[in-house]
Every structure is written in structure tokens, then in C-alpha cells.
Design a protein around this motif. Structure first.
Motif, PDB file in Angstrom:
ATOM      1  N   TYR A 139      -3.908  -2.911  11.218  1.00  6.44           N
ATOM      2  CA  TYR A 139      -2.879  -2.687  12.524  1.00  6.44           C
ATOM      3  C   TYR A 139      -2.908  -3.359  13.338  1.00  6.44           C
ATOM      4  O   TYR A 139      -3.927  -4.273  13.607  1.00  6.44           O
ATOM      5  N   ILE A 140      -2.225  -3.996  14.257  1.00  2.00           N
ATOM      6  CA  ILE A 140      -1.689  -4.972  15.028  1.00  2.00           C
ATOM      7  C   ILE A 140      -2.143  -4.475  16.084  1.00  2.00           C
ATOM      8  O   ILE A 140      -0.932  -3.652  16.984  1.00  2.00           O
ATOM      9  N   PRO A 141      -3.343  -4.569  17.547  1.00  2.00           N
ATOM     10  CA  PRO A 141      -3.486  -4.731  18.083  1.00  2.00           C
ATOM     11  C   PRO A 141      -2.511  -4.484  19.723  1.00  2.00           C
ATOM     12  O   PRO A 141      -1.950  -5.138  19.332  1.00  2.00           O
ATOM     13  N   ASN A 142      -2.421  -3.595  20.226  1.00  2.00           N
ATOM     14  CA  ASN A 142      -1.559  -3.577  21.486  1.00  2.00           C
ATOM     15  C   ASN A 142      -2.723  -4.807  22.261  1.00  2.00           C
ATOM     16  O   ASN A 142      -3.259  -5.304  22.608  1.00  2.00           O
ATOM     17  N   SER A 143      -1.725  -5.209  23.144  1.00  2.08           N
ATOM     18  CA  SER A 143      -1.653  -6.057  24.222  1.00  2.08           C
ATOM     19  C   SER A 143      -2.672  -5.728  25.028  1.00  2.08           C
ATOM     20  O   SER A 143      -3.492  -6.298  25.520  1.00  2.08           O
ATOM     21  N   SER A 144      -2.802  -4.912  25.016  1.00  2.00           N
ATOM     22  CA  SER A 144      -4.237  -3.892  26.021  1.00  2.00           C
ATOM     23  C   SER A 144      -5.064  -3.919  25.711  1.00  2.00           C
ATOM     24  O   SER A 144      -6.141  -3.096  26.300  1.00  2.00           O
TER      25      SER A 144
END
Length: 229
Positions: A106-111
Motif C-alpha cells: 500500500y501507498i500510505p496517506n500523507s497523514s
């Protein structure tokens, strides 16, 4: 002394917990504990601490507890049940590797704040877990085989299959733990630590395993007493 106190308390709680699991849940409880211990121990082993004047990785008590489980099953159930617990441990480890590594697809959210920490911990997990699975399978199956071999010998010596429990329990576990410690230390940490550190980990881990193996004897006697009742 904090590390030493925590280790002793952990040992008491884990061995007591295994007996309680067996008392109220039977074989199922021991299978449950095997799954919990194999996953947790392979994470905990990443932590390096000093205790009792030795450098050692954590996870020793949890790994030792899985040998207590197979010994209880060998003594109070049957060889097939003991081997089944080993199979459950292997399946649990493989499943955890696949699940934990899937997180990094997964590509994590910026937060997001958790992914870097998870990556730091579980990026080393595949090697440790793969080595752990292989060593766990070898050492545990060897332990079950040796336990029943010694049991046959003690039954002939004492003329009673119930006698000599402490002999088969300690001898099978101590030899299996030596095999487990040597294979895992060099398989998991070669290239990570220097040779001197590897030897320190091996020796200190086995010293701890000697203590945990000897101290699990009351637990298996209590389990047999409860089973008889």
C-alpha cells in the motif's frame, strides 16, 4: 535489575497461563497458545537486552513455552497431538509473513505516521520468520521424537510409564533447545551481528533456555495432576 525482574515474572505468568489454558480449554488451548507464542516470539526476538549479566534477545521465554506445550501434549495426549501443535505453529508463522508483508504494497496517506515504524520492524521479519519456521519445525519435531524415545527407555527402566517424567521432559527439551539455539542464532543473525556478538547471543540464549527448561518441570507435573483429576 528491571530486566531480570520482568523476565522472571514473565516466565511465571507464561507457564502458569499454559497450565490454565490446558485446564479450561484442553488441547485447543495449547494449540491457541502455540499460535500466539510463535508469532509474538518472532517479533520479540528483534529486541536485544542485557539481563543476568548477559547480552540476549527477547523471545527466549516464549520460544521455550512452545516446548512445554509439545511436552504436555506428548505426555498427556498423544504424539499426533504434539506434532499437530508444531504444524499449527508453522502455519501461523507463514500466514503472518504473508499478512505483514502485504502491508507494504500500500501507498500510505500523507497523514500516516505508522508505516515507517512498521517498515522498520517488519522489514527484517521475512528472514527471521523463514529461519524461525525452519528451525522451529526441526527442533520441535526432534523434541517430540526424542521425548517418546526417552519415554520408552524410562518405562523399561522404572517398569512404569508414569515415572521418569522429569527425565524425559528435561532431556528432550535441553537437547532440542541446544539445536534450536544454534540453528536460529546463526541462521537469523549471521551478517547482522559480528561473530563475537553471535556467540554471546548463542551462549546467553542457551543459558536462559536451560533455566526455562528446568523451571517448566513443575508446570508439566501440575498439568498431569489436573488431567488425572
Amino acid at each position: 535489575m528491571q530486566n531480570e525482574i520482568v523476565l522472571v515474572i514473565t516466565l511465571i505468568l507464561i507457564y502458569s497461563g499454559i497450565v490454565i489454558f490446558y485446564r479450561f480449554l484442553g488441547k485447543t488451548g495449547l494449540y491457541m497458545w502455540t499460535v500466539i507464542a510463535t508469532i509474538a516470539a518472532n517479533i520479540e526476538v528483534l529486541i536485544l537486552v542485557n539481563a543476568f549479566g548477559m547480552e540476549q534477545t527477547l523471545g527466549n521465554v516464549l520460544f521455550a513455552s512452545t516446548f512445554l506445550v509439545t511436552d504436555i501434549l506428548s505426555e498427556l495426549e498423544d504424539r499426533q497431538s504434539a506434532n499437530r501443535a508444531v504444524h499449527f505453529g508453522i502455519i501461523a508463522s507463514i500466514s503472518f509473513i504473508l499478512i505483514s508483508q502485504s502491508w507494504f504494497l500500500y501507498i500510505p496517506n500523507s497523514s500516516d505516521w505508522a508505516m515507517p515504524y512498521l517498515h522498520a520492524i517488519f522489514s527484517n521479519t521475512p528472514r527471521l520468520m523463514l529461519v524461525g519456521i525452519a528451525v522451529y519445525a526441526i527442533a520441535q519435531l526432534f523434541d517430540v521424537w526424542l521425548y517418546h524415545l526417552i519415554w520408552n527407555k524410562t518405562s523399561k527402566i522404572f517398569g512404569n510409564s508414569k515415572k521418569g517424567l522429569w527425565i524425559r521432559n528435561n532431556c528432550s527439551t535441553l537437547l532440542s533447545q541446544l539445536l534450536n539455539t544454534a540453528l536460529f542464532t546463526f541462521g537469523a543473525f549471521a551478517g547482522v551481528y559480528d561473530f563475537s556478538t553471535l556467540l554471546n547471543i548463542l551462549v546467553s540464549s542457551y543459558v536462559i533456555f536451560i533455566a526455562t527448561s528446568l523451571l517448566d518441570t513443575p508446570a508439566i507435573y501440575i498439568a498431569r495432576k489436573l488431567k488425572t483429576k
